[in-house]
Design a protein around this motif. Structure first.
Motif, PDB file in Angstrom:
ATOM      1  N   GLN A 216       0.846  -1.205   0.000  1.00 28.28           N
ATOM      2  CA  GLN A 216       0.000   0.000   0.000  1.00 28.28           C
ATOM      3  C   GLN A 216       0.878   1.250   0.000  1.00 28.28           C
ATOM      4  N   LYS A 482     -16.140   5.166   1.080  1.00 35.34           N
ATOM      5  CA  LYS A 482     -16.270   3.733   1.399  1.00 35.34           C
ATOM      6  C   LYS A 482     -15.916   2.867   0.187  1.00 35.34           C
ATOM      7  N   ASP A 485     -12.547   1.676   0.460  1.00 39.00           N
ATOM      8  CA  ASP A 485     -12.412   0.566   1.416  1.00 39.00           C
ATOM      9  C   ASP A 485     -12.822  -0.748   0.744  1.00 39.00           C
ATOM     10  N   ASN A 486     -13.896  -0.650  -0.026  1.00 42.15           N
ATOM     11  CA  ASN A 486     -14.374  -1.860  -0.705  1.00 42.15           C
ATOM     12  C   ASN A 486     -13.337  -2.414  -1.683  1.00 42.15           C
ATOM     13  N   LEU A 488     -10.252  -2.693  -1.405  1.00 41.76           N
ATOM     14  CA  LEU A 488      -9.337  -3.628  -0.745  1.00 41.76           C
ATOM     15  C   LEU A 488     -10.077  -4.824  -0.171  1.00 41.76           C
ATOM     16  N   GLN A 489     -11.284  -4.552   0.328  1.00 37.44           N
ATOM     17  CA  GLN A 489     -12.045  -5.661   0.906  1.00 37.44           C
ATOM     18  C   GLN A 489     -12.310  -6.747  -0.117  1.00 37.44           C
ATOM     19  N   PHE A 493      -8.324  -7.501   1.973  1.00 37.73           N
ATOM     20  CA  PHE A 493      -7.409  -6.621   2.717  1.00 37.73           C
ATOM     21  C   PHE A 493      -8.140  -5.387   3.226  1.00 37.73           C
ATOM     22  N   SER A 494      -7.434  -4.584   3.994  1.00 40.49           N
ATOM     23  CA  SER A 494      -7.983  -3.272   4.341  1.00 40.49           C
ATOM     24  C   SER A 494      -6.841  -2.265   4.422  1.00 40.49           C
ATOM     25  N   TRP A 495      -7.190  -0.995   4.256  1.00 42.99           N
ATOM     26  CA  TRP A 495      -6.173   0.059   4.333  1.00 42.99           C
ATOM     27  C   TRP A 495      -5.592   0.089   5.734  1.00 42.99           C
ATOM     28  N   ARG A 496      -4.342   0.342   5.819  1.00 43.18           N
ATOM     29  CA  ARG A 496      -3.709   0.493   7.123  1.00 43.18           C
ATOM     30  C   ARG A 496      -4.283   1.710   7.819  1.00 43.18           C
ATOM     31  N   ARG A 497      -4.548   1.560   9.113  1.00 43.26           N
ATOM     32  CA  ARG A 497      -5.070   2.716   9.852  1.00 43.26           C
ATOM     33  C   ARG A 497      -3.915   3.616  10.240  1.00 43.26           C
TER      34      ARG A 497
END
Ligand code: BG6
Length: 498
Positions: A216, A482, A485-486, A488-489, A493-497
């Motif tokens: 990422q 959102k 976010d989707n 990566l989902q 995966f998800s974005w690093r916070r």
């Protein structure tokens, strides 16, 4: 080789870049004793101004932005070498007078007539300036000297305009005297990517699709369109403003093969292969599936209300320009087969931060799966480009205690504490490199054009197709739409916070 004395002529000298970045960079080189003696600066611009007025304006800004503060004792002799030259960008006589001035400076300096032309004007003048330099013979250096040109961004607005500009540049200056600046390459941490990868034997063996699940790159900014920026930005958008150049450059450093040597072409040969290997998102369907564009709606940054993108100063109220973008990229090479790279960039996100995170595949979890809480994620290597430059490695560890519980921990290296001194600004390094004739950290013609090819396909899908992918929205001060976010989902995966 060493940086050599020269005269730096800055076109667009009344602009923000000159005041905020270029002159403070030269000043800080002087502070650190790195500026070759005998460097002169000539600001070239259209507005009438005296040397004194020009210097006062520069000093005011330097006091505000210089990374090492402002010391009158250093500034005074430094400023004596700054002059102002009033001329239209197309006025042949103005260039003739410039040539005379440069000759006079050379005589005064006693020999060496090295010249560095820095084109930082509004982009519509780039061609005129180059052609005028050529007509005045300023593209030619005297025997044993050099004449180099630095071209600022934006380097074109699409492939056709970039090719045209490249042609004009190449007809004026030799490619080896041409420096297409991308200040992200001058950032200390960007330079460290190659060192991290190729000077440490523990990372490179893992740096491929067998061990890395995905990568990422996040470039967040909390600023919006302050200071009249909307006028430029609304014509550019996040994709052209940041992805075509800075972020694809970072990507190429992360994904490149080891170069055979550290020469400018050795490194750039490998970087360009990465950009050339990007899978093309060349239909509206592919763009819709892999690229999310968005604008921010009114919201809050640090508790302060801010307007939505379309309400910003100098932005079209019906604008279809993206102020946020998230992309899924595929690099079709042996090394990266099947590994997605995600890039996101946005204005009005919660804070200013740029980082690259390399996410490794999970260890076979047969041993610990049954534990309460399971295994908390895997190894992530984070390269913090800015601020708080550094590198961290996330590992899984046993929580101290009598029972077996796993917790993630971080091994963290901060430049500030490890080296005890701040990093120079990107422009300092790059100006010095140009004075030394080292183009490694500058973009080559083919890199720029390959990047535009990729960008053009996406721009075409957005602006020229009959079924353009939608524009998403998010609240200013949040972490984007959102839909991103989707993206990566869909891949698990998800974005690093951050
Ligand atoms: C510039 C872009 O090239 O880079 C700006 O035009 C952006 O939109 C800036 O804000 C970011 O640079 P930095 O060094 O502050 O991350």
């Amino acid at each position: 080789s060493q940086p050599e004395p020269c005269t730096v002529v800055i076109f667009g000298a009344t602009g923000d870049l000159t005041h905020r970045k270029l002159v403070p960079a030269l000043y800080n080189l002087a502070v650190d004793g790195e500026l070759p003696t005998g460097v002169k600066i000539i600001g070239f611009a259209r507005r009438e101004k005296s040397d004194a007025e020009f210097r006062t304006g520069l000093e005011e800004l330097n006091r505000k932005v210089s990374r090492s503060g402002h010391d009158d004792k250093i500034w005074a002799p430094f400023a004596e070498n700054i002059h102002y030259h009033t001329s239209e960008f197309t006025d042949a006589d103005g260039y003739k007078r410039l040539a005379e001035r440069l000759d006079a400076i050379d005589r005064e300096r006693g020999g060496k007539g090295n010249r560095l032309f820095y084109i930082a004007s509004a982009p519509e003048f780039f061609d005129d300036i180059l052609i005028s330099l050529k007509n005045a013979g300023l593209n030619q250096a005297a025997e044993g000297c050099w004449a180099r040109v630095i071209v600022e961004k934006p380097f074109g607005t699409d492939l056709a305009t970039a090719k045209h500009l490249n042609q004009v540049v190449n007809e004026t200056f030799h490619e080896s005297d041409t420096y297409r600046i991308d200040h992200y390459l001058g950032k200390e941490t960007a330079q460290n990517i190659m060192v991290l990868r190729f000077a440490n034997s523990i990372f490179e063996p893992l740096w491929n699709s067998r061990f890395i699940s995905h990568v990422q790159i996040t470039c967040a900014e909390n600023l919006g369109m302050e200071g009249g920026r909307g006028g430029y930005y609304d014509k550019a958008g996040a994709l052209r403003d940041m992805v075509q150049n800075h972020l694809l450059q970072l990507l190429s450093l992360v994904a490149m093969e080891p170069p055979t040597d550290l020469s400018a072409d050795g490194v750039r040969d490998e970087k360009v292969k990465v950009i050339r290997s990007l899978r093309q998102w060349d239909t509206p369907e592919k763009v819709a599936a892999n690229v999310i564009r968005a604008q921010y709606l009114a919201g809050h940054i640090d508790g302060t209300p801010v307007p939505g993108y379309r309400e910003e100063d100098r932005v079209d109220p019906e604008s279809m320009t993206e102020a946020y973008i998230a992309l899924r990229l595929k690099i079709d090479t042996w090394r990266w087969s099947g590994v997605p790279f995600y890039i996101r960039m946005g204005k009005r996100l919660p804070k200013k931060t740029t980082e690259i995170s390399v996410h490794f595949k999970d260890a076979p979890c047969v041993l610990f799966n049954a534990l309460p809480g399971g295994v908390p994620g895997g190894n992530v290597l984070v390269i913090r480009i800015q601020p708080d430059e550094g590198i961290s490695l996330r590992m899984v560890s046993k929580l101290p205690g009598t029972s077996l519980r796993l917790e993630p921990v971080k091994m963290d290296f901060h430049y500030a504490t490890s080296f005890g001194k701040g990093s120079p600004e990107a422009y300092e390094r790059l100006l010095l490199d140009c004075m030394a004739g080292d183009a490694t950290l500058f973009a080559r013609r083919d890199e720029v054009e390959e990047a535009w090819k990729f960008i053009d396909n996406i721009e075409n899908a957005w602006h020229k197709s009959t079924t353009p992918p939608p524009m998403a929205t998010f609240t200013a001060g949040s972490w984007g739409p959102k839909e991103a976010d989707n993206l990566l989902q869909e891949d698990g995966f998800s974005w690093r916070r951050l």
